[in-house]
Design a protein around this motif. Sequence first.
Motif, PDB file in Angstrom:
ATOM      1  N   LEU A   1       0.833  -1.204   0.000  1.00  0.00           N
ATOM      2  CA  LEU A   1       0.000   0.000   0.000  1.00  0.00           C
ATOM      3  C   LEU A   1       0.867   1.253   0.000  1.00  0.00           C
ATOM      4  N   LYS A   2       1.915   1.263   0.797  1.00  0.00           N
ATOM      5  CA  LYS A   2       2.776   2.451   0.837  1.00  0.00           C
ATOM      6  C   LYS A   2       3.394   2.731  -0.528  1.00  0.00           C
ATOM      7  N   ASN A   3       3.690   1.682  -1.295  1.00  0.00           N
ATOM      8  CA  ASN A   3       4.214   1.876  -2.655  1.00  0.00           C
ATOM      9  C   ASN A   3       3.175   2.506  -3.573  1.00  0.00           C
ATOM     10  N   VAL A   4       1.924   2.097  -3.440  1.00  0.00           N
ATOM     11  CA  VAL A   4       0.850   2.675  -4.257  1.00  0.00           C
ATOM     12  C   VAL A   4       0.687   4.159  -3.929  1.00  0.00           C
ATOM     13  N   ILE A   5       0.711   4.493  -2.647  1.00  0.00           N
ATOM     14  CA  ILE A   5       0.582   5.897  -2.239  1.00  0.00           C
ATOM     15  C   ILE A   5       1.745   6.715  -2.801  1.00  0.00           C
ATOM     16  N   LYS A   6       2.939   6.171  -2.740  1.00  0.00           N
ATOM     17  CA  LYS A   6       4.122   6.855  -3.281  1.00  0.00           C
ATOM     18  C   LYS A   6       4.014   7.005  -4.800  1.00  0.00           C
ATOM     19  N   GLN A   7       3.538   5.969  -5.483  1.00  0.00           N
ATOM     20  CA  GLN A   7       3.321   6.063  -6.932  1.00  0.00           C
ATOM     21  C   GLN A   7       2.355   7.198  -7.263  1.00  0.00           C
ATOM     22  N   MET A   8       1.294   7.322  -6.454  1.00  0.00           N
ATOM     23  CA  MET A   8       0.321   8.389  -6.713  1.00  0.00           C
ATOM     24  C   MET A   8       0.956   9.752  -6.500  1.00  0.00           C
TER      25      MET A   8
ATOM     26  N   LYS B   1       0.779  15.679  13.838  1.00  0.00           N
ATOM     27  CA  LYS B   1       2.157  15.180  13.794  1.00  0.00           C
ATOM     28  C   LYS B   1       2.631  14.904  15.219  1.00  0.00           C
ATOM     29  N   GLY B   2       3.325  13.783  15.405  1.00  0.00           N
ATOM     30  CA  GLY B   2       3.860  13.452  16.719  1.00  0.00           C
ATOM     31  C   GLY B   2       2.912  12.669  17.597  1.00  0.00           C
ATOM     32  N   GLU B   3       1.657  12.498  17.178  1.00  0.00           N
ATOM     33  CA  GLU B   3       0.694  11.743  17.975  1.00  0.00           C
ATOM     34  C   GLU B   3       0.634  10.300  17.491  1.00  0.00           C
ATOM     35  N   ASP B   4       0.071   9.433  18.312  1.00  0.00           N
ATOM     36  CA  ASP B   4      -0.088   8.017  18.010  1.00  0.00           C
ATOM     37  C   ASP B   4      -1.363   7.834  17.168  1.00  0.00           C
ATOM     38  N   ILE B   5      -1.210   7.321  15.950  1.00  0.00           N
ATOM     39  CA  ILE B   5      -2.358   7.169  15.044  1.00  0.00           C
ATOM     40  C   ILE B   5      -3.396   6.217  15.637  1.00  0.00           C
ATOM     41  N   SER B   6      -2.955   5.135  16.271  1.00  0.00           N
ATOM     42  CA  SER B   6      -3.937   4.209  16.838  1.00  0.00           C
ATOM     43  C   SER B   6      -4.738   4.884  17.953  1.00  0.00           C
ATOM     44  N   LYS B   7      -4.110   5.770  18.725  1.00  0.00           N
ATOM     45  CA  LYS B   7      -4.849   6.510  19.762  1.00  0.00           C
ATOM     46  C   LYS B   7      -5.843   7.472  19.127  1.00  0.00           C
ATOM     47  N   THR B   8      -5.448   8.122  18.030  1.00  0.00           N
ATOM     48  CA  THR B   8      -6.375   9.025  17.334  1.00  0.00           C
ATOM     49  C   THR B   8      -7.629   8.270  16.921  1.00  0.00           C
TER      50      THR B   8
ATOM     51  N   GLU C   1      -9.127   9.824   4.555  1.00  0.00           N
ATOM     52  CA  GLU C   1      -8.058  10.632   5.124  1.00  0.00           C
ATOM     53  C   GLU C   1      -7.597  11.633   4.078  1.00  0.00           C
ATOM     54  N   HIS C   2      -7.439  12.879   4.505  1.00  0.00           N
ATOM     55  CA  HIS C   2      -7.005  13.970   3.620  1.00  0.00           C
ATOM     56  C   HIS C   2      -5.617  14.404   4.057  1.00  0.00           C
ATOM     57  N   TYR C   3      -4.631  14.095   3.208  1.00  0.00           N
ATOM     58  CA  TYR C   3      -3.232  14.378   3.524  1.00  0.00           C
ATOM     59  C   TYR C   3      -2.743  15.627   2.803  1.00  0.00           C
ATOM     60  N   PRO C   4      -2.276  16.636   3.525  1.00  0.00           N
ATOM     61  CA  PRO C   4      -1.596  17.745   2.843  1.00  0.00           C
ATOM     62  C   PRO C   4      -0.377  17.172   2.121  1.00  0.00           C
ATOM     63  N   VAL C   5      -0.099  17.655   0.919  1.00  0.00           N
ATOM     64  CA  VAL C   5       1.019  17.093   0.156  1.00  0.00           C
ATOM     65  C   VAL C   5       2.360  17.311   0.850  1.00  0.00           C
ATOM     66  N   ASP C   6       2.424  18.240   1.795  1.00  0.00           N
ATOM     67  CA  ASP C   6       3.675  18.462   2.521  1.00  0.00           C
ATOM     68  C   ASP C   6       3.767  17.623   3.797  1.00  0.00           C
ATOM     69  N   SER C   7       2.824  16.704   3.995  1.00  0.00           N
ATOM     70  CA  SER C   7       2.821  15.868   5.189  1.00  0.00           C
ATOM     71  C   SER C   7       4.003  14.892   5.157  1.00  0.00           C
ATOM     72  N   ASP C   8       4.607  14.681   6.293  1.00  0.00           N
ATOM     73  CA  ASP C   8       5.719  13.734   6.438  1.00  0.00           C
ATOM     74  C   ASP C   8       5.125  12.332   6.542  1.00  0.00           C
ATOM     75  N   ARG C   9       5.415  11.465   5.573  1.00  0.00           N
ATOM     76  CA  ARG C   9       4.833  10.111   5.560  1.00  0.00           C
ATOM     77  C   ARG C   9       5.267   9.277   6.768  1.00  0.00           C
ATOM     78  N   ASN C  10       6.383   9.604   7.391  1.00  0.00           N
ATOM     79  CA  ASN C  10       6.843   8.864   8.563  1.00  0.00           C
ATOM     80  C   ASN C  10       6.227   9.379   9.859  1.00  0.00           C
ATOM     81  N   ASP C  11       5.734  10.609   9.860  1.00  0.00           N
ATOM     82  CA  ASP C  11       5.066  11.197  11.021  1.00  0.00           C
ATOM     83  C   ASP C  11       4.028  12.185  10.495  1.00  0.00           C
ATOM     84  N   PRO C  12       2.945  11.650   9.911  1.00  0.00           N
ATOM     85  CA  PRO C  12       2.010  12.503   9.182  1.00  0.00           C
ATOM     86  C   PRO C  12       1.045  13.293  10.059  1.00  0.00           C
TER      87      PRO C  12
END
Length: 161
Positions: free
Chosen positions: A29-36, A99-106, A139-150
């Motif tokens: 999935l991460k590869n598909v997102i990167k391809q997009m 950014k910096g928060e736990d996604i599972s907690k969100t 989910e709506h990601y700003p294009v400047d979002s950090d994929r490792n800590d979005p």
Amino acid sequence: MRYETVTLPAYRAVGLKWAGRFSEIEPDLKNVIKQMENRARELEDKVNPDVQLGLSYHVIENGFVHYSVYEVSEEQEIPEGMIEIRVPEWTYVKTTHHKGEDISKTYTDLHNWLFNSNYTAYREADVEYYDPYMPIKHEHYPVDSDRNDPHFDIYIPIVKK
């Protein structure tokens, strides 16, 4: 966390589709997102070029279908290898993952909000979902979002209980 209910008009989106199990998210999935991300310039008629959408539908046991797309105008042609999805007008609960928060907690906090609210997650008629709590997640990601800590906005379609 802050939650609000919003109604978004119907829209058309174009991009890449992935379907698989949770165990296949890394790296498929991460590869598909990167391809997009890399192919975004092929979509000349983006409505909001600064936001890449991740639309997930939990219609696969132990997995889901994911659309990595951009909202586009009706004039946009569908580039080779991409697909079109039309999202109807829905009412959503919206929150932001910071950014910096736990996604599972969100998502746990969002689930608790839904459970204690006057709403329940929307389910399309005649569609079998495998997630009883949030079968559709946008989910709506700003294009400047950090994929490792979005940071991103979460929209869950809802209806009154």
